[in-house]
Design a protein around this motif. Structure first.
Motif, short mmCIF file in Angstrom:
data_model
loop_
_atom_site.label_atom_id
_atom_site.label_comp_id
_atom_site.label_asym_id
_atom_site.label_seq_id
_atom_site.Cartn_x
_atom_site.Cartn_y
_atom_site.Cartn_z
N PHE A 46 0.83 -1.21 0.00
CA PHE A 46 0.00 0.00 0.00
C PHE A 46 0.86 1.25 0.00
CE2 PHE A 46 -2.37 3.29 2.35
CZ PHE A 46 -3.49 3.40 1.55
N LEU A 47 1.96 1.27 0.78
CA LEU A 47 2.84 2.44 0.81
C LEU A 47 3.63 2.59 -0.48
CD1 LEU A 47 4.26 2.14 4.47
CD2 LEU A 47 2.42 3.62 3.66
N GLU A 48 3.90 1.46 -1.15
CA GLU A 48 4.66 1.51 -2.40
C GLU A 48 3.76 1.65 -3.62
OE1 GLU A 48 7.83 1.73 -2.57
OE2 GLU A 48 8.25 1.37 -0.44
N MET A 49 2.48 1.92 -3.41
CA MET A 49 1.49 2.13 -4.49
C MET A 49 1.30 0.88 -5.36
SD MET A 49 0.45 5.21 -3.97
CE MET A 49 0.80 5.10 -2.21
N GLU A 50 1.57 -0.30 -4.79
CA GLU A 50 1.35 -1.54 -5.52
C GLU A 50 -0.01 -2.17 -5.20
OE1 GLU A 50 4.58 -4.01 -4.43
OE2 GLU A 50 6.13 -2.74 -5.35
N TYR A 51 -0.56 -1.80 -4.09
CA TYR A 51 -1.86 -2.31 -3.67
C TYR A 51 -2.90 -1.25 -3.98
CZ TYR A 51 -5.37 -4.58 -0.65
OH TYR A 51 -6.49 -5.20 -0.17
N ASP A 52 -3.60 -1.41 -5.12
CA ASP A 52 -4.54 -0.40 -5.58
C ASP A 52 -5.96 -0.77 -5.18
OD1 ASP A 52 -4.94 -2.57 -7.20
OD2 ASP A 52 -4.42 -1.55 -9.08
N TRP A 53 -6.91 0.03 -5.68
CA TRP A 53 -8.29 -0.17 -5.26
C TRP A 53 -8.89 -1.46 -5.84
CZ3 TRP A 53 -11.86 0.04 -2.05
CH2 TRP A 53 -13.21 -0.13 -2.39
N ALA A 54 -8.48 -1.87 -7.01
CA ALA A 54 -9.02 -3.10 -7.59
C ALA A 54 -8.73 -4.31 -6.71
CB ALA A 54 -8.44 -3.29 -9.00
N LYS A 55 -7.50 -4.39 -6.21
CA LYS A 55 -7.16 -5.49 -5.32
C LYS A 55 -7.88 -5.38 -3.98
CE LYS A 55 -2.54 -5.99 -7.35
NZ LYS A 55 -1.07 -5.96 -7.10
N ALA A 56 -7.98 -4.13 -3.47
CA ALA A 56 -8.67 -3.94 -2.20
C ALA A 56 -10.15 -4.30 -2.33
CB ALA A 56 -8.51 -2.50 -1.74
N GLU A 57 -10.81 -3.94 -3.46
CA GLU A 57 -12.22 -4.26 -3.63
C GLU A 57 -12.44 -5.77 -3.71
OE1 GLU A 57 -15.94 -3.06 -6.61
OE2 GLU A 57 -13.85 -2.62 -7.17
N ALA A 58 -11.52 -6.47 -4.39
CA ALA A 58 -11.64 -7.93 -4.47
C ALA A 58 -11.52 -8.56 -3.09
CB ALA A 58 -10.57 -8.47 -5.41
N ASP A 59 -10.61 -8.05 -2.28
CA ASP A 59 -10.46 -8.59 -0.93
C ASP A 59 -11.71 -8.30 -0.09
OD1 ASP A 59 -7.97 -9.48 -1.62
OD2 ASP A 59 -6.92 -7.74 -0.75
N LEU A 60 -12.31 -7.12 -0.24
CA LEU A 60 -13.50 -6.79 0.53
C LEU A 60 -14.70 -7.66 0.12
CD1 LEU A 60 -13.28 -2.87 0.60
CD2 LEU A 60 -12.85 -4.43 2.48
N ARG A 61 -14.87 -7.90 -1.16
CA ARG A 61 -15.98 -8.74 -1.60
C ARG A 61 -15.76 -10.19 -1.17
NH1 ARG A 61 -19.52 -6.00 -4.52
NH2 ARG A 61 -18.85 -4.08 -5.58
#
Length: 517
Positions: A46-61
């Motif tokens: 997340f700090l290195e800008m490698e974890y974007d919203w698409a990955k975060a949304e997949a994890d939340l769903r």
């Protein structure tokens, strides 16, 4: 400010990514704290800008979150990620403490938290690679901590959070706790700011006032940087602030032995002077305690303090719930001084007028004044009415200046205005002016009722005529008539000629010669 929070003494597993927005409370605005959860393994991407919203949304769903929860998460996630990217935020300093929370279950009206064993640690060691170069987001626990890489705060931090509805007052025990003397309110205290000032003094632009307190000073001296310039790690921000990870240079671990910890007399912190200049904590003799002890201390206050100055307890209780605390700045001391000089100017003006009137009345008494009764002492009465008012105003100005200065020095967020003293002085001035008006009216009535002057005295015998008893005025008129007839006018002397005046030479008798004009 962005910070990464986790609970527990072991390795972090689940963390809270928090964003705190500081706002000025004296403007009526409140600071806002927002956060979302994240796995510890996702922090570095997340700090290195490698974890974007698409990955975060997949994890939340995959975790079964609803669309509403995902929508709230998305906005905060993207805003926090954008701030970290634009400002190049990196791990900077850690705040570690033992927190004890008190709260009624399922009731968030009052929440009390107490932080003990408080310490701040540099997240990037001075003699080792930074967290960014090591591929970590927190300090390696296996690395030793040097003296100037940690500071231990000597006090516990107690925070009372109230969630009250509009018009609802705070519980009485909260105010009793504040008035007991066991707590010392430190306005705008921040653990992050204190740690930054102690461990990174070269980055400080505005020094907080509490660092020069005599009880905080020893802990800061123990964490003072070495005498020579330290080769610190990157100026970056698990409370995260602005910095640049590229500023860190790879530096091999130092193999030089540790030096003994110097004593306080050998240390000097860049932000501290030679001696402390502030004492925030009260003496033990000044602690009132709870219940009857505090009430007895309030009842034993002098009567003049109760009447001339506002009472702190009443003023604090009168403050509505949720109202922002008063902000105390250095210019507040100058405002107190200007107020004192304004009162002093008015008292000196009235006193000077009274003194001038007294001087005038003294010179008039020594002169040839023939006034009698109340009018003879009118100026003196006016001066004696104004002079006590000037003295009372001067004493009140000194009292309020000292009292308000002590309140400002203690940084107590209570009312500094006096609602009794100005009204009392105004009543005294009005009374004095009314008395002057009454005295002047009485003197004016006496002047009207007094006759304009004495009856004209009878003619003096010395001005009477000689043997014939003729009046000098008649002789002068006759003489003037003869002069007119000699001129050939033929008119009656008293009707045609202007009035004549005569001067009689004393002792002339019947043969005296009057001089006519």
């Amino acid at each position: 400010m962005v910070r990464i929070r986790w609970y527990g003494s072991g390795e972090p597993r689940k963390v809270f990514m928090e964003r705190k927005t500081h706002r000025e409370s004296w403007k009526g605005e409140e600071s806002v704290k927002e956060r979302f959860t994240m796995d510890a393994s996702q922090v570095v991407p997340f700090l290195e800008m490698e974890y974007d919203w698409a990955k975060a949304e997949a994890d939340l769903r995959a975790a079964g979150k609803s669309d509403e929860e995902i929508g709230k998460f998305q906005q905060l996630f993207n805003e926090t990620r954008g701030q970290i990217d634009s400002k190049q935020l990196r791990p900077f300093i850690r705040t570690q403490y033992m927190r004890t929370a008190f709260q009624i279950p399922f009731d968030a009206t009052v929440r009390v938290s107490m932080d003990t064993n408080l310490c701040m640690i540099k997240e990037n060691p001075d003699d080792g690679p930074s967290c960014t170069l090591a591929g970590r987001w927190y300090r390696d626990p296996s690395l030793p901590i040097q003296r100037n890489e940690i500071t231990r705060f000597p006090h516990a931090v107690l925070e009372v959070k109230l969630s009250l509805n509009e018009g609802q007052s705070s519980p009485s025990w909260v105010q009793e706790l504040l008035d007991s003397g066991y707590l010392t309110e430190v306005h705008k205290f921040s653990k992050f700011i204190h740690g930054t000032c102690t461990l990174f003094p070269e980055l400080v632009q505005a020094v907080p006032y509490w660092v020069d307190d005599e009880s905080v000073r020893p802990s800061m001296l123990l964490s003072a940087p070495p005498g020579h310039p330290a080769n610190n790690g990157p100026s970056t921000s698990v409370e995260v602030v602005s910095g640049n990870g590229a500023a860190a240079e790879e530096e091999p671990l130092s193999a030089k032995p540790r030096k003994r910890t110097p004593g306080l007399e050998d240390l000097q912190h860049p932000l501290l002077g030679d001696e402390p200049t502030l004492k925030l904590l009260p003496d033990r003799s000044q602690i009132k305690g709870f219940g009857a002890a505090g009430a007895a201390a309030a009842a034993s206050a002098p009567w003049w303090q109760k009447w001339l100055g506002p009472r702190e307890g009443a003023a604090a209780r009168a403050r509505p719930a949720g109202a922002p605390a008063m902000r105390i700045e250095p210019k507040t001391f100058f405002a107190n001084e200007r107020t004192f000089l304004s009162w002093l100017h008015m008292s000196v003006t009235i006193g000077s007028i009274a003194a001038a009137l007294l001087s005038f009345s003294g010179s008039d008494t020594n002169g040839a004044s023939n006034a009698q009764g109340l009018g003879a002492h009118l100026v003196t009465i006016i001066a004696l009415l104004l002079l006590p008012v000037a003295i009372a105003m001067n004493g009140y100005a000194i009292f309020v200046f000292i009292w308000r200065g002590q309140m400002i020095l203690r940084k107590r967020p209570s009312h500094f205005d006096d609602r009794v003293g100005p009204l009392g002085l105004c009543a005294a001035v009005v009374t004095a002016l009314a008395a002057i008006l009454i005295v002047s009216l009485v003197d004016f009535v006496d002047f009207i009722n007094t006759p304009t002057g004495p009856e004209p005295p009878a003619p003096s015998p010395s001005l009477a005529g000689g043997a014939g008893g003729a009046s000098p005025l008649l002789a002068a008129n006759a003489f003037a008539g003869l002069i007119g007839m000699a001129a050939g006018r033929g008119a009656a002397p008293m009707a045609a000629l202007a009035p004549a005046a005569a001067v009689v030479v004393p002792g002339a008798g019947a043969g005296g010669l009057p001089l006519a004009a």
